[in-house]
Design an enzyme around this catalytic site. Structure first.
Site, PDB file in Angstrom:
ATOM      1  N   PHE A 123       0.872  -1.173   0.000  1.00 55.50           N
ATOM      2  CA  PHE A 123       0.000   0.000   0.000  1.00 55.50           C
ATOM      3  C   PHE A 123       0.908   1.222   0.000  1.00 55.50           C
ATOM      4  O   PHE A 123       1.562   1.509   1.004  1.00 55.50           O
ATOM      5  CB  PHE A 123      -0.858  -0.067   1.264  1.00 55.50           C
ATOM      6  CG  PHE A 123      -1.838   1.044   1.490  1.00 55.50           C
ATOM      7  CD1 PHE A 123      -3.106   0.992   0.934  1.00 55.50           C
ATOM      8  CD2 PHE A 123      -1.519   2.105   2.324  1.00 55.50           C
ATOM      9  CE1 PHE A 123      -4.042   1.989   1.209  1.00 55.50           C
ATOM     10  CE2 PHE A 123      -2.446   3.105   2.594  1.00 55.50           C
ATOM     11  CZ  PHE A 123      -3.712   3.049   2.036  1.00 55.50           C
ATOM     12  N   GLU A 127       4.658   9.852   1.420  1.00 57.49           N
ATOM     13  CA  GLU A 127       5.797  10.424   0.708  1.00 57.49           C
ATOM     14  C   GLU A 127       6.641  11.229   1.689  1.00 57.49           C
ATOM     15  O   GLU A 127       6.244  11.422   2.847  1.00 57.49           O
ATOM     16  CB  GLU A 127       5.313  11.319  -0.443  1.00 57.49           C
ATOM     17  CG  GLU A 127       4.478  10.584  -1.470  1.00 57.49           C
ATOM     18  CD  GLU A 127       4.007  11.482  -2.607  1.00 57.49           C
ATOM     19  OE1 GLU A 127       4.439  12.665  -2.650  1.00 57.49           O
ATOM     20  OE2 GLU A 127       3.207  11.020  -3.433  1.00 57.49           O
ATOM     21  N   GLY A 131       3.128  12.597   4.931  1.00 59.12           N
ATOM     22  CA  GLY A 131       2.899  11.483   5.836  1.00 59.12           C
ATOM     23  C   GLY A 131       1.480  11.571   6.360  1.00 59.12           C
ATOM     24  O   GLY A 131       0.533  11.115   5.731  1.00 59.12           O
ATOM     25  N   TRP A 172       8.154   4.528   2.973  1.00 62.39           N
ATOM     26  CA  TRP A 172       7.531   3.759   4.068  1.00 62.39           C
ATOM     27  C   TRP A 172       6.524   2.728   3.562  1.00 62.39           C
ATOM     28  O   TRP A 172       5.497   2.492   4.196  1.00 62.39           O
ATOM     29  CB  TRP A 172       6.839   4.693   5.074  1.00 62.39           C
ATOM     30  CG  TRP A 172       7.580   5.949   5.402  1.00 62.39           C
ATOM     31  CD1 TRP A 172       7.140   7.225   5.263  1.00 62.39           C
ATOM     32  CD2 TRP A 172       8.912   6.051   5.936  1.00 62.39           C
ATOM     33  NE1 TRP A 172       8.091   8.127   5.670  1.00 62.39           N
ATOM     34  CE2 TRP A 172       9.196   7.434   6.087  1.00 62.39           C
ATOM     35  CE3 TRP A 172       9.884   5.129   6.301  1.00 62.39           C
ATOM     36  CZ2 TRP A 172      10.410   7.899   6.584  1.00 62.39           C
ATOM     37  CZ3 TRP A 172      11.097   5.590   6.796  1.00 62.39           C
ATOM     38  CH2 TRP A 172      11.347   6.952   6.923  1.00 62.39           C
ATOM     39  N   GLY A 356      16.026  -6.660  34.254  1.00 67.85           N
ATOM     40  CA  GLY A 356      17.229  -5.960  34.677  1.00 67.85           C
ATOM     41  C   GLY A 356      18.224  -5.819  33.541  1.00 67.85           C
ATOM     42  O   GLY A 356      17.847  -5.603  32.390  1.00 67.85           O
ATOM     43  N   GLU A 380       0.296   3.940  10.213  1.00 64.80           N
ATOM     44  CA  GLU A 380      -1.166   3.885  10.066  1.00 64.80           C
ATOM     45  C   GLU A 380      -1.881   4.845  11.029  1.00 64.80           C
ATOM     46  O   GLU A 380      -2.920   4.526  11.595  1.00 64.80           O
ATOM     47  CB  GLU A 380      -1.672   2.453  10.225  1.00 64.80           C
ATOM     48  CG  GLU A 380      -1.190   1.553   9.097  1.00 64.80           C
ATOM     49  CD  GLU A 380      -1.952   0.259   8.985  1.00 64.80           C
ATOM     50  OE1 GLU A 380      -3.174   0.280   9.209  1.00 64.80           O
ATOM     51  OE2 GLU A 380      -1.323  -0.754   8.662  1.00 64.80           O
ATOM     52  N   THR A 382      -0.308   8.258  13.452  1.00 62.47           N
ATOM     53  CA  THR A 382       0.474   8.465  14.674  1.00 62.47           C
ATOM     54  C   THR A 382      -0.460   8.634  15.871  1.00 62.47           C
ATOM     55  O   THR A 382      -1.658   8.941  15.724  1.00 62.47           O
ATOM     56  CB  THR A 382       1.353   9.722  14.569  1.00 62.47           C
ATOM     57  OG1 THR A 382       0.498  10.882  14.486  1.00 62.47           O
ATOM     58  CG2 THR A 382       2.257   9.667  13.342  1.00 62.47           C
ATOM     59  N   GLU A 384      -0.561  11.006  17.875  1.00 62.85           N
ATOM     60  CA  GLU A 384      -1.051  12.388  17.909  1.00 62.85           C
ATOM     61  C   GLU A 384      -2.243  12.577  16.970  1.00 62.85           C
ATOM     62  O   GLU A 384      -3.251  13.201  17.328  1.00 62.85           O
ATOM     63  CB  GLU A 384       0.081  13.346  17.533  1.00 62.85           C
ATOM     64  CG  GLU A 384       1.221  13.423  18.542  1.00 62.85           C
ATOM     65  CD  GLU A 384       2.146  12.220  18.516  1.00 62.85           C
ATOM     66  OE1 GLU A 384       2.898  12.026  19.489  1.00 62.85           O
ATOM     67  OE2 GLU A 384       2.115  11.452  17.519  1.00 62.85           O
TER      68      GLU A 384
END
Length: 395
Positions: A123, A127, A131, A172, A356, A380, A382, A384
């Site tokens: 898909f 670019e 984004g 991407w 640890g 897919e 962000t 935000e």
């Protein structure tokens, strides 16, 4: 409200879990180290019907409901985050574009091999300058008079306006360097903003002008190639366009909305794997003459991990339920993806803490889970952008 799985859903879960435990988990560290596309494992998943889970049987799919699909992605991602992305990008994005927006001929020609797993899908939307801001894309698809029969790959001369020439590039693109079918978005009317974007089916092996510039060296998500693509005078017949001109932006939003359920499933799967490793380590590791699992501080971490995972699963299945019912699920898909993404990172982080110093090494898989989990908060949609989406639906 029924929270129990159906017999078919349990069978899917158990079948995929067995495959993951037997075939994926033993290879996961190797895949992470080499970052090579695991073609043999993908072929095995195709044989099991895992590359066409939600598509109807008439197109070569398994005809499963979206709960089963999410469960399948969850189990695959538990074994390998990269494999989870390979299947999600192939199915939720590329395959679903053809299923939802293709005509009957397109579904028969392009969806069937995707659903059967003989073809791999990708898909191509993002670019360098586009984004989250999809309408900022610069890739163009210009309608031109088709060439003569000698200029085209067989067939008679086409009529005026039945050919598109695509120029530009994408970043991407998961599966982009190994895909047989790539859904490409381009501007057919650069002056129309988001109403000037259209989508096309591109076949890399058949279409001259499709160029793979390279693949990214990523923090995690290894095994799934993330490609940079370039289109140089790439000619396509109009029959390769999905839907009408100008519908591409809305198509992408609808597709990504459904895809967010699969990314929520990927997050749940990674979080489960991290939690299980933390539990195993806590009951094995001894300090101060007792298992570290006996310390309340460790117990609280494990309790929080499990509680967060359970809430993420509920949000994932809630969104899947609404999608299956044909109801509006934009907010719920955004919430599921947002929460599961953050939970996967938080649980993986705490799993490292439980281990640890060992957790910071490649001797244990929890550091891989952390690297794989981080991607969930980026692709897919962000975190935000998803918060914006949720707030906008509320208001």
């Amino acid at each position: 409200m029924d929270f129990s799985l159906t017999a078919e859903q349990r069978q899917i879960r158990d079948t995929v879990a067995a495959f993951v435990d037997d075939e994926v988990v033993p290879r996961a560290a190797e895949i992470d180290e080499t970052d090579e596309f695991p073609a043999d494992l993908v072929a095995e998943m195709a044989e099991l019907g895992l590359l066409g889970m939600p598509f109807p049987e008439e197109y070569g799919g398994a005809g499963l409901d979206y709960h089963s699909y999410a469960i399948g992605i969850e189990e695959i991602s538990r074994g390998s985050g990269g494999l989870g992305t390979i299947v999600a990008a192939h199915t939720s994005l590329a395959g679903n574009m053809v299923y939802e927006f293709g005509d009957q001929a397109q579904k028969e020609e392009y969806l069937t091999p995707l659903a059967e797993g003989t073809d791999i899908g990708a898909f191509a939307l993002s670019e360098a300058g586009a984004g989250s801001d999809v309408p900022a894309m610069t890739t163009k698809a210009e309608k031109r008079e088709a060439g003569t029969a000698s200029e085209r790959s067989g067939g008679a001369a086409e009529k005026d306006g039945d050919e598109y020439v695509i120029d530009g590039g994408k970043l991407w693109t998961s599966n982009g360097s190994v895909a047989d079918t790539v859904i490409v978005f381009a501007k057919t009317d650069p002056e129309a903003g988001n109403k000037g974007i259209s989508s096309f089916v591109v076949r890399p092996e058949e279409d001259d002008g499709f160029i793979v510039e390279g693949t990214e060296h990523k923090l995690g998500d290894k095994g799934c190639p993330t490609a940079e693509l370039r289109f140089d005078d790439l000619r396509l017949p109009a029959a390769r366009r999905l839907g009408d001109e100008g519908e591409g932006f809305v198509q992408s939003l609808k597709t990504l909305n459904g895809g967010r359920i699969s990314i929520a499933a990927r997050g749940v799967g990674i979080a489960r794997a991290a939690k299980e490793e933390a539990v195993d380590y806590a009951t094995d590791r001894e300090q101060f003459d007792q298992q570290i699992a006996e310390f309340q501080a460790i117990q609280h971490k494990l309790a929080d991990m499990d509680t967060k995972i359970q809430t993420a699963k509920l949000l994932m299945h809630k969104a899947a339920d609404l999608k299956m019912a044909g109801d509006d699920y934009i907010k719920q898909a955004a919430q599921a993806k947002l929460h599961a993404s953050e939970v996967s990172r938080e649980v993986a982080n705490e799993a490292i803490q439980v281990h640890g110093g060992y957790g910071y090494t490649k001797d244990f898989p929890v550091e891989r889970y952390y690297r794989d989990a981080k991607l969930n908060e980026i692709y897919e949609g962000t975190s935000e952008v998803l918060r914006n989406t949720i707030a906008q639906r509320m208001l």
